[in-house]
Write an enzyme that holds these catalytic residues in place. Structure first.
Site, PDB file in Angstrom:
ATOM      1  N   HIS A 155       7.692  34.912 -18.224  1.00 27.17           N
ATOM      2  CA  HIS A 155       8.112  35.371 -16.901  1.00 27.17           C
ATOM      3  C   HIS A 155       7.673  34.337 -15.870  1.00 27.17           C
ATOM      4  CE1 HIS A 155       9.247  38.348 -13.818  1.00 27.17           C
ATOM      5  NE2 HIS A 155       8.248  37.811 -13.127  1.00 27.17           N
ATOM      6  N   CYS A 156       8.634  33.846 -15.095  1.00 30.49           N
ATOM      7  CA  CYS A 156       8.356  32.842 -14.064  1.00 30.49           C
ATOM      8  C   CYS A 156       8.227  33.544 -12.720  1.00 30.49           C
ATOM      9  CB  CYS A 156       9.472  31.797 -14.035  1.00 30.49           C
ATOM     10  SG  CYS A 156       9.276  30.556 -12.734  1.00 30.49           S
ATOM     11  N   PHE A 157       7.060  33.474 -12.112  1.00 35.68           N
ATOM     12  CA  PHE A 157       6.848  34.145 -10.829  1.00 35.68           C
ATOM     13  C   PHE A 157       7.523  33.407  -9.687  1.00 35.68           C
ATOM     14  CE2 PHE A 157       3.383  35.853 -13.382  1.00 35.68           C
ATOM     15  CZ  PHE A 157       3.450  37.198 -13.074  1.00 35.68           C
ATOM     16  N   GLY A 200      10.827  34.780  -9.872  1.00 32.60           N
ATOM     17  CA  GLY A 200      10.837  36.234  -9.902  1.00 32.60           C
ATOM     18  C   GLY A 200      11.689  36.794 -11.016  1.00 32.60           C
TER      19      GLY A 200
END
Length: 268
Positions: free
Chosen positions: A110-112, A115
């Site tokens: 998951h890439c913050f 998002g």
């Protein structure tokens, strides 16, 4: 969980703010300083070449950034709900993301900053996003170094000149020898350098996993993958017309979707 979801909102806003600040510095500081260069009377002025190159890098970075968000990994509705209903899903290639609250196929991480989850559908765009963001930041740092060198009459020929620039500039700023705009550019130099190196590291690490035919989730869980030629693994992600996707932000460049469908049918 609340902190992760808050970070999922703050990180994209931080990236967009950095992008807007970088664009403003390029338009209002770096390009005007290049127009005042006596060498600008040539057929291709430095300002024109610099603007074209920065436009190419930033367009690809932001274009792939949007594609990463738009093309989320496949959401497996059949895997959601009670644990008994998750049995038909192949565990090695699926993962439930707590931030997105969904089960995705070929989950990587998951890439913050986007998002969004990174998986089979948007992996190519994520790698290109990291690549062009790194190049845009490092190129902006080079342009900023040239601007500061001309504004402060500072030479960066010595290898330690860049490392000692910040503490020296802070003392000169409080004494009034360095303007506020120049101090802001100096701070951005170190930020561009850090972001550029971080994105380059992410890009290289992701390419290594692609060549091995693995995802970060599989490596973290210790899941063994079927050995395949590295060319096939690379083509599965980047497609057959990979050069077109490298130059222009695109989602489907051919080949990758069909390869994933074949592999999914064989797994069944």
């Amino acid at each position: 969980m609340l902190a992760l979801r808050l970070l999922n909102v703050v990180a994209p806003a931080y990236f967009l703010c950095i992008s807007l600040v970088t664009l403003a510095l390029q338009l209002f500081l770096f390009l005007p300083s290049m127009r005042q260069d006596p060498a600008a009377a040539r057929l291709f002025p430095p300002a024109l070449l610099h603007g074209a190159l920065f436009l190419f890098l930033s367009t690809n970075a932001l274009g792939n950034y949007v594609l990463v968000i738009q093309n989320s990994p496949e959401d497996l509705d059949a895997c959601q709900g009670p644990p008994a209903r998750r049995a038909p899903c192949p565990p090695p290639s699926t993962h439930f993301c707590r931030v997105c609250a969904r089960v995705t196929l070929r989950h990587d991480h998951h890439c913050f900053f986007t998002g969004n989850c990174i998986g089979g559908r948007n992996m190519r765009n994520f790698v290109l996003f990291c690549l062009y963001t790194s190049l845009a930041c490092l190129y902006s740092m080079v342009a900023g170094v040239a601007y500061i060198s001309a504004a402060l009459s500072t030479s960066f020929a010595h290898p330690l000149a860049f490392l000692t620039l910040l503490p020296t500039s802070i003392s000169q700023f409080f004494s009034g020898a360095v303007l506020g705009s120049e101090m802001f550019v100096i701070l951005m130099l170190y930020l561009w350098f850090a972001i550029g190196l971080a994105c380059a590291g992410f890009c290289c690490h992701q390419l290594l996993l692609i060549l091995r035919g693995q995802t970060r989730h599989q490596v973290r869980k210790g899941v063994a993958v079927r050995a395949r030629p590295w060319r096939k693994n690379l083509q599965e992600v980047f497609g057959k017309r990979w050069l077109l996707g490298l130059l222009v932000p695109m989602f489907n460049v051919g080949g990758s979707g069909e390869a994933r469908k074949k592999e999914r049918s064989t797994d069944k």
